[in-house]
Scaffold this motif. Structure first.
Motif, PDB file in Angstrom:
ATOM      1  N   GLU A 199      -0.828  -6.544  -0.268  1.00  0.00           N
ATOM      2  CA  GLU A 199      -2.017  -7.541  -0.460  1.00  0.00           C
ATOM      3  C   GLU A 199      -1.651  -8.803  -1.310  1.00  0.00           C
ATOM      4  O   GLU A 199      -1.959  -9.704  -1.424  1.00  0.00           O
ATOM      5  N   GLY A 200      -1.369  -8.291  -2.505  1.00  0.00           N
ATOM      6  CA  GLY A 200      -0.924  -9.141  -3.573  1.00  0.00           C
ATOM      7  C   GLY A 200       0.217 -10.253  -3.556  1.00  0.00           C
ATOM      8  O   GLY A 200       0.131 -11.572  -3.774  1.00  0.00           O
ATOM      9  N   LEU A 201       1.240  -9.799  -2.726  1.00  0.00           N
ATOM     10  CA  LEU A 201       2.312 -10.833  -2.354  1.00  0.00           C
ATOM     11  C   LEU A 201       2.060 -11.293  -1.158  1.00  0.00           C
ATOM     12  O   LEU A 201       2.855 -12.254  -0.908  1.00  0.00           O
ATOM     13  N   GLY A 202       1.486 -10.985  -0.181  1.00  0.00           N
ATOM     14  CA  GLY A 202       1.335 -11.344   1.207  1.00  0.00           C
ATOM     15  C   GLY A 202       2.264 -10.824   1.922  1.00  0.00           C
ATOM     16  O   GLY A 202       2.791 -11.599   2.900  1.00  0.00           O
ATOM     17  N   GLY A 203       2.983  -9.857   1.608  1.00  0.00           N
ATOM     18  CA  GLY A 203       4.112  -9.159   2.451  1.00  0.00           C
ATOM     19  C   GLY A 203       4.878  -8.381   1.645  1.00  0.00           C
ATOM     20  O   GLY A 203       4.521  -8.370   0.540  1.00  0.00           O
ATOM     21  N   LEU A 211      -0.409   1.821  -4.176  1.00  0.00           N
ATOM     22  CA  LEU A 211       0.449   1.047  -4.743  1.00  0.00           C
ATOM     23  C   LEU A 211       1.094  -0.023  -3.860  1.00  0.00           C
ATOM     24  O   LEU A 211       1.290  -1.237  -4.001  1.00  0.00           O
ATOM     25  N   VAL A 212       1.584   0.635  -2.775  1.00  0.00           N
ATOM     26  CA  VAL A 212       2.286  -0.335  -1.572  1.00  0.00           C
ATOM     27  C   VAL A 212       1.187  -1.148  -1.140  1.00  0.00           C
ATOM     28  O   VAL A 212       1.460  -2.466  -0.854  1.00  0.00           O
ATOM     29  N   ALA A 213      -0.012  -0.737  -0.786  1.00  0.00           N
ATOM     30  CA  ALA A 213      -1.040  -1.532  -0.203  1.00  0.00           C
ATOM     31  C   ALA A 213      -1.463  -2.622  -1.091  1.00  0.00           C
ATOM     32  O   ALA A 213      -1.471  -3.764  -0.552  1.00  0.00           O
ATOM     33  N   ALA A 223       5.086   4.470   2.955  1.00  0.00           N
ATOM     34  CA  ALA A 223       4.015   3.754   3.167  1.00  0.00           C
ATOM     35  C   ALA A 223       4.582   2.426   3.394  1.00  0.00           C
ATOM     36  O   ALA A 223       3.991   1.484   3.708  1.00  0.00           O
ATOM     37  N   ALA A 224       5.760   1.889   2.621  1.00  0.00           N
ATOM     38  CA  ALA A 224       6.078   0.517   2.711  1.00  0.00           C
ATOM     39  C   ALA A 224       6.684   0.032   4.104  1.00  0.00           C
ATOM     40  O   ALA A 224       6.793  -0.821   4.442  1.00  0.00           O
TER      41      ALA A 224
END
Length: 298
Positions: free
Chosen positions: A128-132, A122-124, A174-175
């Motif tokens: 990736e989707g948000l760019g950070g 989820l975090v990964a 993870a975040a």
């Protein structure tokens, strides 16, 4: 209905047109199924650029408090990723549409946060989707009322802790490598951490754990420039409530114990999460911000 969140009005009479009825929803429940639709600020939240360029992950972002936060964050200028259960896809897509209507990027991430590997994924995928990532809101929760303690089985107890506490731990861990100084973590606790209902022993104890987790982590991360805080809602009208969170026949009267004498709406929580995510709260660390309609706490 208010013109926006800044409107001057009598708080005891806000949302008087929302009148929850006795109801039971299977599974996690959806906004579409609520006897009286909740208000997430769809028509009222007015942004002012307070989170311009920020990137947020909100768990439980398909409905209830999480949905209101996602809408507010987008209208304040943030791109938003939301996690939710696959059965909540319809609600999630509605929130995705509202985030995109605000001109921001939306990332939809279905899955079960009681699964350790999904939390890491989820975090990964959010990064990736948000760019950070620089805002994390651990909001998803499980609440099931059980009248007699001897009827509280291991499976329910375990799932409540995995949803409310373990997932917060896994997702936050993870975040953290992605959070630069200036980032914020906001965890959803509850009035139940302070005034536990006898029928919510497991849920209330998880919320107390979230409170202490937040304060301890805040002290550890503050020197790194990362702020951790919590929001403690009172009785808020969301699908969690008729989906076993409260006895069905009690729903019309829940909220009457607050000083305002009514249910709270998700839209009334969003400004607290915006404040704690924005630079306006730069000196607020380890705080639990109560939004509970007037339920005195220590």
């Amino acid at each position: 209905m208010s013109a926006d969140q800044y409107a001057f009005e009598d708080p005891t009479k806000k949302f008087a047109d929302i009148t929850p009825k006795a109801q039971y929803l299977e599974g996690a429940g959806t906004d579409e199924e609520l006897s009286s639709s909740a208000d997430h600020g769809e028509e009222t939240y007015r942004g002012s650029g307070r989170l311009e360029g920020r990137k947020a992950l909100v768990t439980g972002g398909d409905s209830g408090i999480g949905a209101a936060v996602a809408i507010a964050y987008a209208r304040e200028g943030a791109d938003v990723a939301i996690s939710y259960l696959p059965e909540e896809e319809e609600d999630a897509q509605r929130i995705v549409g509202l985030v995109e209507a605000a001109g921001r990027k939306a990332v939809a991430l279905p899955g079960d946060i009681t699964d350790h590997d999904f939390c890491l994924d989820l975090v990964a995928k959010a990064v990736e989707g948000l760019g950070g990532l620089d805002i994390l809101v651990n909001n998803a929760g499980k609440q099931q009322h059980v009248e007699e303690f001897l009827d509280l089985d291991d499976e329910n107890f375990d799932e409540t802790y995995k949803t409310n506490v373990y997932a917060m731990f896994w997702i936050t861990k993870a975040a953290l490598p992605h959070l630069a100084p200036g980032s914020t973590i906001i965890n959803t606790t509850s009035i139940q951490a302070y005034q536990p209902a006898p029928m919510l022993v497991d849920y209330a104890s998880t919320k107390a754990a979230i409170n202490t987790f937040s304060k301890g982590l805040a002290m550890q991360l503050a020197p790194k420039g990362i702020r951790v805080n919590a929001v403690a809602p009172g009785p808020i009208w969301t699908p969690l409530q008729p989906a076993g969170g409260q006895p069905s026949d009690a729903l019309p009267d829940v909220g009457s114990q607050t000083a305002l004498g009514r249910w709270g709406q998700p839209a009334e929580l969003a400004p607290a999460y915006v404040f704690l995510a924005s630079g306006e709260s730069s000196y607020v660390v380890g705080e639990t911000l109560h939004v509970d309609g007037g339920m005195p706490t220590p």
